[in-house]
Design a protein around this motif. Structure first.
Motif, PDB file in Angstrom:
ATOM      1  N   ARG A  85       0.818  -1.216   0.000  1.00 31.48           N
ATOM      2  CA  ARG A  85       0.000   0.000   0.000  1.00 31.48           C
ATOM      3  C   ARG A  85       0.845   1.257   0.000  1.00 31.48           C
ATOM      4  N   GLU A  86       2.053   1.161   0.481  1.00 35.00           N
ATOM      5  CA  GLU A  86       2.942   2.318   0.480  1.00 35.00           C
ATOM      6  C   GLU A  86       3.590   2.539  -0.879  1.00 35.00           C
ATOM      7  N   GLY A  87       3.382   1.607  -1.811  1.00 34.87           N
ATOM      8  CA  GLY A  87       3.923   1.755  -3.148  1.00 34.87           C
ATOM      9  C   GLY A  87       5.323   1.213  -3.329  1.00 34.87           C
ATOM     10  N   ASP A  88       5.845   0.521  -2.326  1.00 34.58           N
ATOM     11  CA  ASP A  88       7.200  -0.014  -2.414  1.00 34.58           C
ATOM     12  C   ASP A  88       7.293  -1.192  -3.371  1.00 34.58           C
ATOM     13  N   GLU A  89       6.265  -2.064  -3.372  1.00 34.23           N
ATOM     14  CA  GLU A  89       6.313  -3.280  -4.177  1.00 34.23           C
ATOM     15  C   GLU A  89       4.973  -3.520  -4.857  1.00 34.23           C
ATOM     16  N   ASP A  90       4.989  -4.396  -5.860  1.00 27.75           N
ATOM     17  CA  ASP A  90       3.773  -4.799  -6.548  1.00 27.75           C
ATOM     18  C   ASP A  90       2.917  -5.655  -5.607  1.00 27.75           C
ATOM     19  N   PRO A  91       1.627  -5.356  -5.464  1.00 27.65           N
ATOM     20  CA  PRO A  91       0.781  -6.128  -4.546  1.00 27.65           C
ATOM     21  C   PRO A  91       0.750  -7.620  -4.853  1.00 27.65           C
ATOM     22  N   GLY A  92       0.769  -7.996  -6.116  1.00 26.64           N
ATOM     23  CA  GLY A  92       0.767  -9.409  -6.470  1.00 26.64           C
ATOM     24  C   GLY A  92       2.021 -10.128  -5.995  1.00 26.64           C
ATOM     25  N   GLU A  93       3.162  -9.472  -6.124  1.00 27.19           N
ATOM     26  CA  GLU A  93       4.415 -10.067  -5.666  1.00 27.19           C
ATOM     27  C   GLU A  93       4.455 -10.182  -4.152  1.00 27.19           C
ATOM     28  N   VAL A  94       3.898  -9.200  -3.448  1.00 28.53           N
ATOM     29  CA  VAL A  94       3.848  -9.256  -1.989  1.00 28.53           C
ATOM     30  C   VAL A  94       2.994 -10.441  -1.549  1.00 28.53           C
ATOM     31  N   LEU A  95       1.839 -10.626  -2.175  1.00 24.40           N
ATOM     32  CA  LEU A  95       0.981 -11.749  -1.823  1.00 24.40           C
ATOM     33  C   LEU A  95       1.645 -13.081  -2.139  1.00 24.40           C
TER      34      LEU A  95
END
Length: 64
Positions: free
Chosen positions: A26-36
């Motif tokens: 949510r902070e824009g550091d990483e792609d949400p899909g990759e985080v999941l």
């Protein structure tokens, strides 16, 4: 803490991943899909639950 804690569709616990997801994606550091992927959330319904969640505490807190 994410509320609801469990996925509506399958019942898996998703609340335990919320804080790390929020910090990283949510902070824009990483792609949400990759985080999941890194967190091990692989079911589509659980991924949808986390990505579409919005903390009401952030919305209501300015009025306390």
């Amino acid at each position: 803490m994410m509320i609801p804690v469990r996925c509506f569709t399958c019942g898996n616990v998703v609340g335990e991943h919320w804080e790390e997801f929020k910090e990283r994606a949510r902070e824009g550091d990483e792609d949400p899909g990759e985080v999941l992927d890194d967190l091990g959330v692989d079911r589509h319904c659980c991924r949808r639950m986390i990505v579409s969640h919005r903390d009401l505490v952030d919305v209501v807190s300015p009025y306390q």
